[in-house]
Structure formats: structure tokens, C-alpha cells
Design an enzyme around this catalytic site. Structure first.
Site, short mmCIF file in Angstrom:
data_model
loop_
_atom_site.label_atom_id
_atom_site.label_comp_id
_atom_site.label_asym_id
_atom_site.label_seq_id
_atom_site.Cartn_x
_atom_site.Cartn_y
_atom_site.Cartn_z
N HIS A 251 42.77 11.37 31.23
CA HIS A 251 42.88 12.13 32.28
C HIS A 251 43.93 11.97 33.16
CE1 HIS A 251 38.81 13.80 30.89
NE2 HIS A 251 39.11 14.61 31.82
N CYS B 79 40.54 9.14 24.42
CA CYS B 79 39.57 8.65 25.37
C CYS B 79 39.29 7.27 25.43
CB CYS B 79 38.14 9.42 25.17
SG CYS B 79 37.14 9.05 26.50
N GLU C 188 39.63 17.54 36.45
CA GLU C 188 38.88 18.68 35.88
C GLU C 188 38.99 19.67 36.92
OE1 GLU C 188 36.98 19.01 32.67
OE2 GLU C 188 37.97 17.22 31.91
N ASP D 141 38.02 13.93 23.07
CA ASP D 141 37.78 13.44 24.51
C ASP D 141 36.45 13.85 25.01
OD1 ASP D 141 38.59 12.01 26.90
OD2 ASP D 141 39.12 14.13 27.67
N SER D 142 36.18 13.42 26.25
CA SER D 142 34.97 13.93 26.87
C SER D 142 35.37 15.18 27.53
CB SER D 142 34.36 12.98 28.00
OG SER D 142 35.57 12.77 28.81
N CYS E 136 43.01 6.21 31.14
CA CYS E 136 41.90 7.29 30.82
C CYS E 136 43.11 8.52 30.75
CB CYS E 136 41.39 7.29 32.27
SG CYS E 136 40.30 9.02 32.21
N1 DGL Z 1 39.16 10.88 29.39
C1 DGL Z 1 38.16 9.69 29.59
C2 DGL Z 1 39.08 8.38 29.22
O1 DGL Z 1 40.14 8.47 28.55
C3 DGL Z 1 37.32 9.61 30.54
C4 DGL Z 1 36.54 10.73 30.98
C5 DGL Z 1 35.16 10.70 31.42
O2 DGL Z 1 34.82 9.68 32.21
O3 DGL Z 1 34.28 11.21 30.65
O4 DGL Z 1 38.34 7.41 29.43
#
Ligand code: DGL
Length: 253
Positions: A180, A69, A146, A6-7, A178
């Protein structure tokens, strides 16, 4: 060995589900915290970063990849499959759409980063199933997660701001598009009301993974971030309910 990436720490929502289902699974996790967020970046940059992340995992022994992600899944899965034709690659979008369809939803809300929503990836797949879509980009959710602001007054106000049009749209289900966002599920769920099913796109990919690959259960589990901070370790520990030590990842670029 499964490579999960993931990011940032959002992909740990996928790891949590994997550990719940298969505590001894071997995996290597990468969060590209040095370059987060991906969700506000151009498709070309998202593809480049995704390929660099995947190269790191493959160099660390990954024999299958879970793109934990949605932003990368929306933009870079084709490039990944072209680069690694022999590797099983799991994205988070297709299984979430399958769940929405199994639920018999007629109208579905999709929330995600700007890049995920702009890609139209969810809309295309859901509309092909005859499901109406109300999509909304929620760019402030990733920094809130975050930062660990999971249930603060500010978070509730931002949830209300982004999700009011989706709630008014009378949806049957809401895809947390997402990885997150599951950390915000309690506050999102309260706002949307009990009649709306929340679909965690990260949890459903684990289902696909367990069906699709033979797990190596030697319990080799390693975690890497491109930028380490005490905050990330706190969030990871809170979320996974165990201490997590992140190693520093230097991407090959
Ligand atoms: N967790 C990432 C997703 O599922 C997004 C986070 C980011 O914007 O880097 O899209």
C-alpha cells in the site's frame, strides 16, 4: 495466467508496474477487502487467509502466484510453497532486500504492518547481508491509503510521527515494506529527504516475475475483490489511470 493478490487495493501497485512493463500480460487480481487489514492479525490467521486467496486464484486459472503483500510474504510463503509445489511463487520481500544490497546500503529503514515488522523477515535477510536495520510498524498507513488520503495534512503528521526515528537513524534507503505504501511515496519521500532511496517492494517483484515466467500476453485481465465499493474503484482508477471493474469474489474458504 498470473495470479496477483493482496489484502486490498495495495497490490495494484504491483499490477501498475506489470502493466507498465508488459501491457498485454494476462493476470487475475484478488484483493481481500472484506477481511483487510491482514497486518494486525495473528500469523495463523494470515496463513489461513493467504491459502484461501491462493485457492481462489488457482481455481480461476492462475499458473503462477505473485504475493503482492508483505504481510502474507512474511508469514505464509512457506505454507503456499508446500501447498502448491509445482507453481512458481514470487514474494515481495526477497527482491526488495536484493535491491537494498545492490545499492550498497549500510543502514536501511524498513516500514510495514505490525505483522510484517514483528515477523523479523526483513531484519533476518538484511542483517545476513551485513546491513543494519531500523524497522518501524506504521499501522495507520493502510487505512489512509484505502481512504485515498494520500497527501492530506493528517497524513503528513502521521508520516512525521512514524518516520522521525527512522530519519534520525540516518538510513541510506527505506524499504516500503507494504504494497500500500508506494501510494504514499511522495509524502514519505519529501519527509525522508532526497538522499534516502525509497525501495518499492512491489515494483521489484515484477522484475523477478518477468525473468522467471513466460508471460501469456492474451491480455485477459480480471480484477476481483471480496468486498466491492465505489471507493475501491475510484482508487484503482486513480492509481492505474484506467477504469477498473471489480467482480465480487466468493472465496472457497
Ligand atoms: N498491503 C499489505 C502488505 O503489503 C498490507 C495491508 C494489510 O494490513 O492488510 O503488507
Amino acid at each position: 495466467m498470473i495470479g496477483i493478490f493482496d489484502s486490498g487495493v495495495g497490490g495494484l501497485t504491483v499490477v501498475r508496474e506489470l502493466l507498465r512493463r508488459s501491457p498485454d500480460a494476462s493476470f487475475v487480481y484478488l484483493g481481500d477487502t472484506a477481511r483487510l487489514p491482514y497486518g494486525n492479525k495473528s500469523p495463523e490467521t494470515i496463513v489461513r487467509f493467504t491459502l484461501e486467496d491462493a485457492a481462489f486464484l488457482v481455481a480461476h486459472g492462475a499458473t503462477s502466484l505473485v504475493v503482492a503483500c508483505n504481510t502474507m510474504s512474511a508469514h505464509a510463503v512457506d505454507a503456499l510453497r508446500k501447498t502448491y509445489p509445482a507453481l512458481p511463487i514470487f514474494d515481495v520481500i526477497t527482491p526488495a532486500v536484493r535491491v537494498a544490497s545492490h545499492l550498497g546500503a549500510k543502514r536501511v529503514g524498513v516500514i510495514g504492518t505490525r505483522a510484517t515488522v514483528a515477523s523479523g523477515a526483513y531484519d533476518r535477510l538484511l542483517e545476513a547481508q551485513g546491513i543494519e536495520v531500523i524497522a518501524r510498524a506504521c499501522p495507520l498507513f493502510v487505512p489512509l491509503v484505502e481512504e485515498g488520503w494520500l497527501d492530506d495534512g493528517e497524513t503528513k503528521r502521521i508520516v512525521k510521527h512514524y518516520l522521525s526515528p527512522v530519519r534520525q537513524g540516518d538510513v541510506d534507503a527505506l524499504i516500503l515494506g507494504c504494497t500500500h505504501y508506494p501510494l504514499l511515496a511522495p509524502v514519505i519521500g519529501r519527509f525522508m529527504g532526497r538522499s534516502v532511496s525509497l525501495i518499492d517492494s512491489g515494483a521489484v517483484v515484477v522484475e523477478e516475475l518477468l525473468k522467471g515466467v513466460q508471460l501469456d500476453s492474451a491480455r485477459q485481465q480480471s480484477y476481483f475483490l471480496t468486498d466491492r465499493s465505489a471507493r475501491s474503484e475510484e482508487i484503482a482508477q486513480q492509481w492505474l489511470k484506467r477504469p477498473v471493474n471489480f467482480d465480487k469474489a466468493d472465496l472457497l474458504g
